[in-house]
Design an enzyme around this catalytic site. Structure first.
Site, mmCIF file in Angstrom:
data_model
loop_
_atom_site.group_PDB
_atom_site.id
_atom_site.type_symbol
_atom_site.label_atom_id
_atom_site.label_comp_id
_atom_site.label_asym_id
_atom_site.label_seq_id
_atom_site.Cartn_x
_atom_site.Cartn_y
_atom_site.Cartn_z
ATOM 1 N N CYS A 2 0.878 -1.180 0.000
ATOM 2 C CA CYS A 2 0.000 0.000 0.000
ATOM 3 C C CYS A 2 0.911 1.224 0.000
ATOM 4 O O CYS A 2 2.115 1.117 0.120
ATOM 5 C CB CYS A 2 -0.839 0.035 1.273
ATOM 6 N N ARG A 27 1.083 2.007 -5.870
ATOM 7 C CA ARG A 27 1.358 0.957 -4.877
ATOM 8 C C ARG A 27 0.087 0.267 -4.405
ATOM 9 O O ARG A 27 0.139 -0.726 -3.687
ATOM 10 C CB ARG A 27 2.086 1.547 -3.659
ATOM 11 N N TRP A 74 -3.826 -1.586 -1.083
ATOM 12 C CA TRP A 74 -3.820 -2.795 -1.909
ATOM 13 C C TRP A 74 -4.237 -3.904 -0.950
ATOM 14 O O TRP A 74 -3.439 -4.346 -0.115
ATOM 15 C CB TRP A 74 -2.429 -3.049 -2.475
ATOM 16 N N ASN A 100 1.114 -0.399 6.129
ATOM 17 C CA ASN A 100 1.416 -1.168 4.917
ATOM 18 C C ASN A 100 2.156 -2.411 5.378
ATOM 19 O O ASN A 100 3.188 -2.317 6.031
ATOM 20 C CB ASN A 100 2.284 -0.341 3.968
ATOM 21 N N GLY A 101 1.605 -3.585 5.069
ATOM 22 C CA GLY A 101 2.273 -4.828 5.469
ATOM 23 C C GLY A 101 1.227 -5.860 5.874
ATOM 24 O O GLY A 101 0.043 -5.715 5.602
ATOM 25 N N GLU A 453 8.370 -20.378 -19.748
ATOM 26 C CA GLU A 453 8.238 -19.040 -19.143
ATOM 27 C C GLU A 453 9.374 -18.141 -19.591
ATOM 28 O O GLU A 453 9.168 -16.970 -19.928
ATOM 29 C CB GLU A 453 8.179 -19.165 -17.623
ATOM 30 N N LYS A 457 8.917 -14.585 -21.551
ATOM 31 C CA LYS A 457 9.493 -13.317 -21.068
ATOM 32 C C LYS A 457 10.238 -12.637 -22.204
ATOM 33 O O LYS A 457 10.094 -11.449 -22.451
ATOM 34 C CB LYS A 457 10.442 -13.572 -19.887
ATOM 35 N N GLU A 460 7.848 -11.467 -25.222
ATOM 36 C CA GLU A 460 6.835 -10.418 -24.975
ATOM 37 C C GLU A 460 7.456 -9.057 -24.692
ATOM 38 O O GLU A 460 6.788 -8.042 -24.866
ATOM 39 C CB GLU A 460 5.884 -10.824 -23.856
ATOM 40 N N HIS A 476 13.218 -34.393 -32.120
ATOM 41 C CA HIS A 476 11.968 -34.666 -32.868
ATOM 42 C C HIS A 476 11.575 -33.463 -33.710
ATOM 43 O O HIS A 476 10.400 -33.233 -33.942
ATOM 44 C CB HIS A 476 10.874 -35.057 -31.874
ATOM 45 N N LYS A 575 -1.985 -5.545 -19.570
ATOM 46 C CA LYS A 575 -1.677 -6.214 -18.296
ATOM 47 C C LYS A 575 -2.745 -7.243 -17.960
ATOM 48 O O LYS A 575 -2.480 -8.246 -17.362
ATOM 49 C CB LYS A 575 -1.551 -5.185 -17.166
HETATM 50 C C1 AGP Z 1 2.858 -12.698 -18.600
HETATM 51 O O1 AGP Z 1 4.124 -12.070 -18.569
HETATM 52 C C2 AGP Z 1 1.957 -12.098 -19.647
HETATM 53 N N1 AGP Z 1 1.800 -10.710 -19.449
HETATM 54 C C3 AGP Z 1 0.649 -12.852 -19.810
HETATM 55 O O2 AGP Z 1 0.969 -14.106 -20.357
HETATM 56 C C4 AGP Z 1 -0.172 -13.123 -18.532
HETATM 57 O O3 AGP Z 1 0.498 -14.053 -17.713
HETATM 58 C C5 AGP Z 1 -1.524 -13.718 -18.935
HETATM 59 O O4 AGP Z 1 -2.217 -12.775 -19.721
HETATM 60 C C6 AGP Z 1 -2.392 -14.120 -17.730
HETATM 61 O O5 AGP Z 1 -2.712 -12.973 -16.987
HETATM 62 P P1 AGP Z 1 -3.366 -13.195 -15.525
HETATM 63 O O6 AGP Z 1 -2.339 -13.883 -14.699
HETATM 64 O O7 AGP Z 1 -3.692 -11.810 -15.049
HETATM 65 O O8 AGP Z 1 -4.593 -14.048 -15.700
#
Ligand code: AGP
Length: 580
Positions: A2, A27, A74, A100-101, A453, A457, A460, A476, A575
């Site tokens: 927060c 925050r 938050w 905050n915590g 993953e 990273k 994206e 394969h 996001k």
């Molecule tokens: C992750 O780095 C991406 N921004 C994206 O794959 C994300 O994980 C995915 O859209 C799921 O989002 P969520 O965890 O908010 O459901």
């Protein structure tokens, strides 16, 4: 996480505090509140919603007084609501706190406050009543005494009706004091007051301070007065919000040790008493890769079949799921459309549903039978990092709950710190490869989801094509891609599949492929098979995903930075993907 702010001086506190919490809103932004102290009274206004929304209703600047504290929330305990917004007032109405915590032992402390009427569902409110109970005329001593009873993390601001001081203290959550001329400021970070002063004193854990108009006194954890020279910062607001890091993503990568510490004590539970016959873990993107790690650890420890699916596939696949099954939705935002649709389908088919979510009271959280909140705090960077780590911790805890196996996560924070200390080496490695057009990421077993993953990273945030593969799959097909222009990242800690991944690396080297190996720091062998090494500390085999992902986050970050990409807001991405 927060935002808390405080002001004491000669100006109208409320006007300054409104600007401060606006700058701290990144925050936490589900509710906001302010108290000022004037003419022997505490004045409070607070409500659910973002700063501007609540201010439009409550008109913070019209609050009287030259001393005040403010908070933008938050939520971690207690839904976002007017009653759960901070600050909280003590039972006499004479003391107000903003926190905050996480107070881990708030229920026990609540027990010791029998007879006091609690007005919120939060853990933080217990602090206000505890300080009041311990108050014998000296606010600082009451705060210091009360915090000795607390288990958990806190950055706390306290004022009372005498309007002469703000008392602050911290453990685990940040707190900064801005030193002005005839006035002083408090903030979770310097963005709260950098517009007024660049002289700052940072409190360390278990320290407290008494802040008056013309003085700031710092005390160590024994309550002994200590001296601390203010630092001068050269940050603007934006840099301050990023804690001095160039991007939110880099700041959030560095927050991961604390996120693990905060997540280790997350209470985990299930929405069903009986043992599920099968578990479905359904999510999107990074959350889905956390789920895949979950599959390996739950199946290995609890011997319950786990099926992992992309939510966008699950919802149209006519899944075979029913009342004996547990459906787990993982989502940072709690608003991802595909994951929400999959959850609704699973519920319709009678499954028990559990959500692992980072945003309290989000749609997926509200529609699941049970919800476990991760403790990553707001994740601003579009590329998910600290939320992923917190999701993993929750999955280890669920596996432990189902199997009785004990995962010792306590050394993970310091091991992540050790990896972060190698940042320069990772940056140097990024310089060698940032012009590549294609990458392969390979891993086996628990490291396979991390390969996926790591590839996500990179693609994206740097827009480089990258594919994650189970390393045994190379022969394969994918090995046809290997050349000296297609680097491969091999996740190769000293675990039970080490010799297998080394063979894959040899096959790649034999075809002039360049290899970056994420490898155990004590591994003397790996240098023969790799061009570059990103070292990680050794740990219990099952826990490697918590470590191997960190160098991949940094590698992707520095490659994207060298390519001058918009790292916090990559092109075409959002996001939270709230549409199909
Ligand atoms: C992750 O780095 C991406 N921004 C994206 O794959 C994300 O994980 C995915 O859209 C799921 O989002 P969520 O965890 O908010 O459901």
């Amino acid at each position: 996480m927060c935002g808390i702010a405080g002001y004491i001086g000669k100006k109208k506190a409320a006007e300054l505090l409104l600007k401060s919490i606006k700058n701290l809103e990144y925050r936490g932004y589900d509710s906001v509140g302010m108290v000022t102290s004037s003419e022997g009274k505490i004045h409070i206004r607070k409500g659910a919603g973002k700063v501007d929304e609540v201010n439009a209703k409550l008109d913070f600047p019209s609050m009287p007084g030259t001393v005040g504290i403010a908070h933008t929330r938050w939520a971690t305990h207690g839904k976002p609501s007017d009653r759960n917004a901070h600050p909280h007032i003590s039972y006499s109405g004479k003391i107000a706190i903003a926190h905050n915590g996480i107070i881990e032992n708030y229920l026990e402390l609540k027990e010791s406050l029998q007879g006091i009427e609690f007005k919120s569902d939060t853990d933080s409110e217990v602090l206000a009543h505890l300080i009041e109970k311990n108050y014998q005329g000296n606010l600082l001593k009451a705060v210091q005494l009360s915090l000795k009873m607390v288990i958990g993390t806190y950055a706390i601001c306290v004022i009372n009706t005498n309007s002469e001081e703000i008392v602050v203290a911290r453990n685990g959550s940040p707190l900064a004091i801005g030193i002005g001329k005839g006035e002083n400021f408090v903030g979770s970070d310097v963005s709260a007051f950098v517009a007024h002063t660049k002289k700052v004193i940072y409190l360390n854990d278990f320290e407290s301070a008494e802040i008056r108009t013309n003085s700031v006194s710092i005390f160590n954890n024994e309550g002994k007065k200590i001296s601390r020279e203010p630092k001068t910062i050269d940050w603007d607001i934006e840099k301050a919000q990023k804690g001095g890091y160039k991007h939110f993503m880099l700041k959030e990568i560095h927050e991961q040790p604390q996120v693990v510490r905060d997540s280790i004590s997350i209470p985990v539970f299930f929405p069903m008493k009986e043992r599920p016959s099968r578990i479905f873990i359904v999510a999107c993107g990074t959350a889905g890769y956390a789920g895949l790690v979950g599959k390996y650890i739950i199946e290995k420890s609890a011997r319950i079949p786990v099926e992992v699916a992309y939510a966008s596939e699950f919802r149209y696949a006519e899944p075979i799921i029913g009342k004996d099954d547990l459906f787990i939705a993982i989502s940072q935002s709690g608003e991802t459309a595909d994951t929400l649709a999959a959850l609704r389908l699973a519920k319709q088919k009678g499954a028990h549903t559990l959500a692992i979510i980072n945003v309290m009271d989000s749609t997926i959280a509200r529609e699941s039978d049970a919800v476990i909140y991760t403790r990553a705090g707001p994740e601003i960077g579009v590329a998910s990092t600290k939320a992923f780590i917190s999701q993993l911790v929750v999955l280890y805890k669920l596996a432990a709950e189902l199997s009785g196996k004990k995962y010792d996560l306590t050394t993970i924070p310091q091991k992540i710190d050790a990896i972060l200390s190698q940042e320069e080496k990772i940056k140097e490695t990024a310089k060698k490869y940032f012009l590549a057009h294609n990458f392969l990421y390979i891993g086996r077993n628990l490291n396979f989801p991390i390969a996926l993953e790591g590839a996500l990273k990179l693609k994206e945030i740097s827009y480089i094509h990258a594919e994650g593969y189970a390393s045994g799959e190379m022969k394969h097909g994918p090995i046809a891609l290997v050349s000296d222009e297609v680097p491969t990242v091999a996740i190769a800690p000293r675990d039970s599949t080490y010799s297998k991944i080394v063979s894959n690396m040899q096959e790649i080297k034999a075809r002039n492929g360049k290899i970056i190996a994420v490898a155990s720091e004590k591994d003397g062998e790996i240098a023969k098979h790799a061009d570059d090494i990103l070292p990680i500390p050794t740990t219990e085999e099952d826990l490697y995903p918590l470590l191997t992902v960190v160098p991949l986050q940094l590698l992707a970050y520095y490659i994207a930075d060298l390519r001058e990409c918009d790292i916090d807001k990559p092109r075409n991405l959002a996001k939270s993907v709230t549409v199909e």
